[in-house]
Design an enzyme around this catalytic site. Structure first.
Site, PDB file in Angstrom:
ATOM      1  N   HIS A 148     -70.612   0.087  58.440  1.00 27.10           N
ATOM      2  CA  HIS A 148     -70.576   1.526  58.165  1.00 27.10           C
ATOM      3  C   HIS A 148     -71.805   2.213  58.788  1.00 27.10           C
ATOM      4  O   HIS A 148     -71.690   3.268  59.406  1.00 27.10           O
ATOM      5  CB  HIS A 148     -70.625   1.801  56.654  1.00 27.10           C
ATOM      6  N   LYS A 184     -58.410   2.625  42.937  1.00 26.58           N
ATOM      7  CA  LYS A 184     -59.280   1.460  43.137  1.00 26.58           C
ATOM      8  C   LYS A 184     -60.290   1.345  41.999  1.00 26.58           C
ATOM      9  O   LYS A 184     -60.813   2.344  41.534  1.00 26.58           O
ATOM     10  CB  LYS A 184     -60.075   1.624  44.444  1.00 26.58           C
ATOM     11  N   ARG A 200     -61.750  -1.425  63.366  1.00 27.02           N
ATOM     12  CA  ARG A 200     -62.200  -2.800  63.504  1.00 27.02           C
ATOM     13  C   ARG A 200     -61.255  -3.627  64.360  1.00 27.02           C
ATOM     14  O   ARG A 200     -61.648  -4.259  65.293  1.00 27.02           O
ATOM     15  CB  ARG A 200     -62.362  -3.454  62.125  1.00 27.02           C
ATOM     16  N   SER A 209     -66.397  -4.096  53.084  1.00 29.99           N
ATOM     17  CA  SER A 209     -67.075  -4.152  51.782  1.00 29.99           C
ATOM     18  C   SER A 209     -66.454  -5.245  50.920  1.00 29.99           C
ATOM     19  O   SER A 209     -67.170  -5.962  50.214  1.00 29.99           O
ATOM     20  CB  SER A 209     -66.947  -2.805  51.062  1.00 29.99           C
TER      21      SER A 209
HETATM   22  P1  ADP Z   1     -63.815  -1.001  53.737  1.00 25.17           P
HETATM   23  O1  ADP Z   1     -63.769  -1.221  52.254  1.00 25.17           O
HETATM   24  O2  ADP Z   1     -62.676  -1.650  54.461  1.00 25.17           O
HETATM   25  O3  ADP Z   1     -65.142  -1.331  54.337  1.00 25.17           O
HETATM   26  P2  ADP Z   1     -64.101   1.927  53.720  1.00 25.17           P
HETATM   27  O4  ADP Z   1     -63.104   2.841  53.118  1.00 25.17           O
HETATM   28  O5  ADP Z   1     -65.404   1.866  53.018  1.00 25.17           O
HETATM   29  O6  ADP Z   1     -63.447   0.512  53.912  1.00 25.17           O
HETATM   30  O7  ADP Z   1     -64.329   2.311  55.252  1.00 25.17           O
HETATM   31  C1  ADP Z   1     -64.602   3.611  55.667  1.00 25.17           C
HETATM   32  C2  ADP Z   1     -64.437   3.719  57.155  1.00 25.17           C
HETATM   33  O8  ADP Z   1     -65.354   2.844  57.806  1.00 25.17           O
HETATM   34  C3  ADP Z   1     -63.061   3.347  57.709  1.00 25.17           C
HETATM   35  O9  ADP Z   1     -62.802   4.201  58.809  1.00 25.17           O
HETATM   36  C4  ADP Z   1     -63.250   1.938  58.205  1.00 25.17           C
HETATM   37  O10 ADP Z   1     -62.351   1.631  59.250  1.00 25.17           O
HETATM   38  C5  ADP Z   1     -64.672   2.010  58.701  1.00 25.17           C
HETATM   39  N1  ADP Z   1     -65.307   0.704  58.687  1.00 25.17           N
HETATM   40  C6  ADP Z   1     -65.439  -0.134  57.630  1.00 25.17           C
HETATM   41  N2  ADP Z   1     -66.093  -1.249  57.982  1.00 25.17           N
HETATM   42  C7  ADP Z   1     -66.389  -1.128  59.310  1.00 25.17           C
HETATM   43  C8  ADP Z   1     -67.035  -1.956  60.284  1.00 25.17           C
HETATM   44  N3  ADP Z   1     -67.480  -3.175  59.946  1.00 25.17           N
HETATM   45  N4  ADP Z   1     -67.160  -1.508  61.544  1.00 25.17           N
HETATM   46  C9  ADP Z   1     -66.664  -0.293  61.883  1.00 25.17           C
HETATM   47  N5  ADP Z   1     -66.025   0.541  61.026  1.00 25.17           N
HETATM   48  C10 ADP Z   1     -65.884   0.133  59.763  1.00 25.17           C
END
Ligand code: ADP
Length: 162
Positions: free
Chosen positions: A17, A41, A90, A128
């Site tokens: 992130h 969630k 990703r 996450s």
């Molecule tokens: P997650 O629980 O899968 O990490 P989030 O809802 O917190 O999902 O993710 C928010 C945004 O960040 C989404 O657009 C997701 O595709 C992106 N994202 C999550 N992890 C990564 C990563 N490792 N690299 C790039 N983008 C990411």
């Protein structure tokens, strides 16, 4: 002024992130990272805690604001005067869902577009939920989580184990 919104659960914020935040902050004048409240969630951290953790790791980025919302994203963007949503991609697995969301958001708010930043190769596998699973084992988390939040993450894991 180009304002972009980066929405997500951020439960908790990972290095993946943070990488997207830093890159998007370089592209846009202002970046609003928005913790979207998802009633479906059961999160590890409350919305306020997730906001606080994000603030802790983005203090060095002067054009980044952290917020939270339980509104429809397209509506939130309209209110904040933003015409761009930033998402991280990703792998092919993210694509289908994100493509659909982008189309829906554009339909609800035609002034709103979604831009995708491809994940850095070292974060392609990182989510996450994967970190939460790893956390139960004795794994070094510095590759996955910003160092500043690791103590809070471990404390929460320990308190939920009891
Ligand atoms: P997650 O629980 O899968 O990490 P989030 O809802 O917190 O999902 O993710 C928010 C945004 O960040 C989404 O657009 C997701 O595709 C992106 N994202 C999550 N992890 C990564 C990563 N490792 N690299 C790039 N983008 C990411």
């Amino acid at each position: 002024m180009k304002i972009a919104i980066y929405p997500g659960s951020f439960d908790p914020v990972t290095n993946g992130h943070l990488n997207i935040i830093e890159r998007a902050a370089n592209i846009f004048d202002r970046l609003i990272v928005c913790v979207m409240v998802n009633a479906g969630k059961a999160p590890m951290f409350t919305t306020d805690e997730r906001v606080a953790l994000l603030r802790q790791v983005t203090g060095h980025l002067s054009n980044v604001e952290i917020d939270s919302s339980n509104q429809l994203l397209a509506e939130y963007a309209r209110q904040r005067g933003s015409c761009v949503i930033v998402k991280g991609l990703r792998a092919a697995t993210d694509f289908e869902k994100e493509f659909q969301m982008a189309l829906i958001n554009h339909k609800i708010n035609p002034g709103l577009d979604t831009m995708f930043l491809t994940a850095e190769h070292q974060y392609m596998y990182l989510s996450s939920s994967a970190v939460k699973e790893l956390g139960s084992y004795q794994v070094d988390l510095t590759e996955f989580l910003p160092e500043a939040i690791i103590p809070a993450f471990q404390a929460r894991l320990n308190s939920t184990k009891k």
